[in-house]
Scaffold this motif. Structure first.
Motif, PDB file in Angstrom:
ATOM      1  N   PRO A   7      44.154  38.146  35.061  1.00  0.00           N
ATOM      2  CA  PRO A   7      44.313  39.568  35.576  1.00  0.00           C
ATOM      3  C   PRO A   7      42.968  40.110  35.805  1.00  0.00           C
ATOM      4  CG  PRO A   7      44.562  39.149  33.082  1.00  0.00           C
ATOM      5  CD  PRO A   7      43.927  37.993  33.609  1.00  0.00           C
ATOM      6  N   THR A   8      43.118  40.995  36.845  1.00  0.00           N
ATOM      7  CA  THR A   8      41.817  41.511  37.511  1.00  0.00           C
ATOM      8  C   THR A   8      41.970  43.040  37.996  1.00  0.00           C
ATOM      9  OG1 THR A   8      42.399  40.809  39.831  1.00  0.00           O
ATOM     10  CG2 THR A   8      41.073  39.400  38.501  1.00  0.00           C
ATOM     11  N   TYR A   9      40.993  43.579  38.179  1.00  0.00           N
ATOM     12  CA  TYR A   9      41.090  45.060  38.449  1.00  0.00           C
ATOM     13  C   TYR A   9      41.391  45.454  39.863  1.00  0.00           C
ATOM     14  CZ  TYR A   9      39.503  49.776  39.118  1.00  0.00           C
ATOM     15  OH  TYR A   9      39.198  51.371  39.297  1.00  0.00           O
ATOM     16  N   PHE A  10      42.656  45.844  40.237  1.00  0.00           N
ATOM     17  CA  PHE A  10      43.390  46.069  41.432  1.00  0.00           C
ATOM     18  C   PHE A  10      43.487  44.831  42.113  1.00  0.00           C
ATOM     19  CE2 PHE A  10      43.372  50.830  40.756  1.00  0.00           C
ATOM     20  CZ  PHE A  10      44.519  50.879  40.670  1.00  0.00           C
ATOM     21  N   PRO A  11      44.049  43.813  41.777  1.00  0.00           N
ATOM     22  CA  PRO A  11      43.810  42.274  42.388  1.00  0.00           C
ATOM     23  C   PRO A  11      43.762  42.348  43.770  1.00  0.00           C
ATOM     24  CG  PRO A  11      46.180  42.652  41.346  1.00  0.00           C
ATOM     25  CD  PRO A  11      45.150  43.732  41.038  1.00  0.00           C
ATOM     26  N   ASN A  12      42.704  41.505  44.521  1.00  0.00           N
ATOM     27  CA  ASN A  12      42.918  41.127  45.922  1.00  0.00           C
ATOM     28  C   ASN A  12      44.125  40.402  46.190  1.00  0.00           C
ATOM     29  OD1 ASN A  12      42.630  38.372  45.201  1.00  0.00           O
ATOM     30  ND2 ASN A  12      40.457  38.482  45.355  1.00  0.00           N
ATOM     31  N   ILE A  13      44.325  40.605  47.542  1.00  0.00           N
ATOM     32  CA  ILE A  13      45.752  39.809  48.183  1.00  0.00           C
ATOM     33  C   ILE A  13      45.979  38.399  47.865  1.00  0.00           C
ATOM     34  CG2 ILE A  13      46.674  39.278  50.322  1.00  0.00           C
ATOM     35  CD1 ILE A  13      45.337  41.633  51.602  1.00  0.00           C
ATOM     36  N   ALA A  14      44.832  37.691  47.756  1.00  0.00           N
ATOM     37  CA  ALA A  14      45.290  36.283  47.132  1.00  0.00           C
ATOM     38  C   ALA A  14      45.559  36.226  45.975  1.00  0.00           C
ATOM     39  CB  ALA A  14      43.736  35.469  47.187  1.00  0.00           C
ATOM     40  N   LYS A 157      34.051  36.103  43.169  1.00  0.00           N
ATOM     41  CA  LYS A 157      34.127  36.919  44.326  1.00  0.00           C
ATOM     42  C   LYS A 157      33.599  36.425  45.444  1.00  0.00           C
ATOM     43  CE  LYS A 157      29.747  39.252  43.097  1.00  0.00           C
ATOM     44  NZ  LYS A 157      28.853  38.898  44.353  1.00  0.00           N
ATOM     45  N   LYS A 158      32.931  35.187  45.401  1.00  0.00           N
ATOM     46  CA  LYS A 158      32.335  34.442  46.489  1.00  0.00           C
ATOM     47  C   LYS A 158      33.435  33.582  47.173  1.00  0.00           C
ATOM     48  CE  LYS A 158      27.704  34.084  44.444  1.00  0.00           C
ATOM     49  NZ  LYS A 158      26.604  33.163  43.913  1.00  0.00           N
ATOM     50  N   PHE A 159      34.669  33.426  46.414  1.00  0.00           N
ATOM     51  CA  PHE A 159      35.715  32.688  46.974  1.00  0.00           C
ATOM     52  C   PHE A 159      36.442  33.205  48.042  1.00  0.00           C
ATOM     53  CE2 PHE A 159      39.924  31.068  47.618  1.00  0.00           C
ATOM     54  CZ  PHE A 159      39.721  29.608  47.533  1.00  0.00           C
ATOM     55  N   ASN A 160      36.291  32.919  49.393  1.00  0.00           N
ATOM     56  CA  ASN A 160      36.668  33.475  50.356  1.00  0.00           C
ATOM     57  C   ASN A 160      37.402  32.533  51.606  1.00  0.00           C
ATOM     58  OD1 ASN A 160      34.377  32.327  51.464  1.00  0.00           O
ATOM     59  ND2 ASN A 160      33.350  34.193  51.980  1.00  0.00           N
ATOM     60  N   ALA A 161      37.635  31.341  51.064  1.00  0.00           N
ATOM     61  CA  ALA A 161      38.165  30.291  52.020  1.00  0.00           C
ATOM     62  C   ALA A 161      39.599  30.643  52.434  1.00  0.00           C
ATOM     63  CB  ALA A 161      38.233  29.287  51.226  1.00  0.00           C
ATOM     64  N   ILE A 162      40.228  31.646  52.258  1.00  0.00           N
ATOM     65  CA  ILE A 162      41.647  31.891  52.502  1.00  0.00           C
ATOM     66  C   ILE A 162      41.700  32.537  53.836  1.00  0.00           C
ATOM     67  CG2 ILE A 162      43.813  32.862  51.890  1.00  0.00           C
ATOM     68  CD1 ILE A 162      42.602  32.610  49.001  1.00  0.00           C
ATOM     69  N   LYS A 163      42.618  32.278  54.816  1.00  0.00           N
ATOM     70  CA  LYS A 163      42.872  33.006  55.773  1.00  0.00           C
ATOM     71  C   LYS A 163      44.169  33.413  55.892  1.00  0.00           C
ATOM     72  CE  LYS A 163      39.745  30.431  59.092  1.00  0.00           C
ATOM     73  NZ  LYS A 163      39.409  29.464  60.397  1.00  0.00           N
ATOM     74  N   PHE A 177      39.123  42.986  61.581  1.00  0.00           N
ATOM     75  CA  PHE A 177      40.016  43.048  60.389  1.00  0.00           C
ATOM     76  C   PHE A 177      38.981  42.182  59.130  1.00  0.00           C
ATOM     77  CE2 PHE A 177      42.624  39.845  58.122  1.00  0.00           C
ATOM     78  CZ  PHE A 177      43.567  40.849  57.440  1.00  0.00           C
ATOM     79  N   ILE A 178      39.161  42.728  58.177  1.00  0.00           N
ATOM     80  CA  ILE A 178      38.701  42.340  56.788  1.00  0.00           C
ATOM     81  C   ILE A 178      39.451  41.686  55.799  1.00  0.00           C
ATOM     82  CG2 ILE A 178      36.978  42.654  54.839  1.00  0.00           C
ATOM     83  CD1 ILE A 178      35.705  45.204  56.234  1.00  0.00           C
ATOM     84  N   PRO A 179      39.582  40.464  55.731  1.00  0.00           N
ATOM     85  CA  PRO A 179      40.844  39.679  54.892  1.00  0.00           C
ATOM     86  C   PRO A 179      40.682  39.589  53.382  1.00  0.00           C
ATOM     87  CG  PRO A 179      39.294  38.189  55.594  1.00  0.00           C
ATOM     88  CD  PRO A 179      38.802  39.217  56.151  1.00  0.00           C
TER      89      PRO A 179
END
Length: 204
Positions: A7-14, A157-163, A177-179
């Motif tokens: 569970p995260t604070y206002f989770p990111n889209i992933a 927070k360093k995980f950004n491998a998703i397009k 665009f910032i994903p």
């Protein structure tokens, strides 16, 4: 498909993509707290690009604490700061006025623990999107769990491998665009189309 998430604070889209496309979600609540993750922060699109908003917590690396035991440092006026940042970033977005009242409890209520705050964030998001998700909680920590797909790495927070496919953002003409920002970015910009967008994305 069963998926294990933090569970995260206002989770990111992933995080929300993983939840929406799961048959059952298990929230990890028995792990040790770690700094520099999305457990206590989320990212939005501000006028100058990506902006991270962090909830201050009472935690030291010397004294290991369970995630569920970490308290929020409420002497800091973080709620007012975060709300003002959201207003500055999204007041011109198409659906800000439509959803802002739904998320106001996050900035008005007094939360003692970061886990309680994050669970409330998830509840508000699922209600705003009218999502019917099958949710459960872990009762012990497992480093390599079986019979469940482990997506706990998404909390890093360093995980950004998703397009993800682009959508229109308030400041996209300035910075592109910032994903994979907070789900709030998608919600304020896409409104009722948010759920359809989420179901089209893949994280595997």
């Amino acid at each position: 498909m069963q998926r294990l998430l933090h569970p995260t604070y206002f989770p990111n889209i992933a995080h929300v993509v993983a939840a929406v496309n799961a048959d059952k979600i298990y929230f990890e609540i028995c792990d040790n707290y770690q700094k520099q993750t999305f457990r206590n922060r989320f990212e939005i699109y501000g006028a100058n690009g990506k902006l991270a908003l962090t909830v201050p917590v009472i935690y030291t690396q010397k004294n290991r604490q369970l995630y569920k035991d970490v308290k929020i440092a409420n002497e800091n006026d973080w709620q007012k700061i975060h709300l003002k940042s959201l207003e500055s970033a999204y007041r011109m977005s198409p659906f800000y006025e439509f959803y802002i009242d739904d998320i106001m409890p996050i900035f008005e209520d007094n939360f003692k623990f970061i886990l309680d705050l994050n669970l409330k964030c998830f509840e508000i998001i699922t209600e705003s999107l009218q999502l019917d998700l099958n949710l459960a909680f872990t009762n012990q920590y497992e480093n390599s769990p079986s019979n469940v797909n482990d997506y706990r790495h998404l909390v890093n927070k360093k995980f950004n491998a998703i397009k993800f496919e682009p959508y229109t953002q308030v400041f996209s003409q300035k910075h592109g665009f910032i994903p994979n920002l907070s789900i709030l970015d998608l919600l304020f910009n896409e409104g009722p189309n948010t759920e359809l967008y989420l179901t089209r994305q893949q994280i595997d």
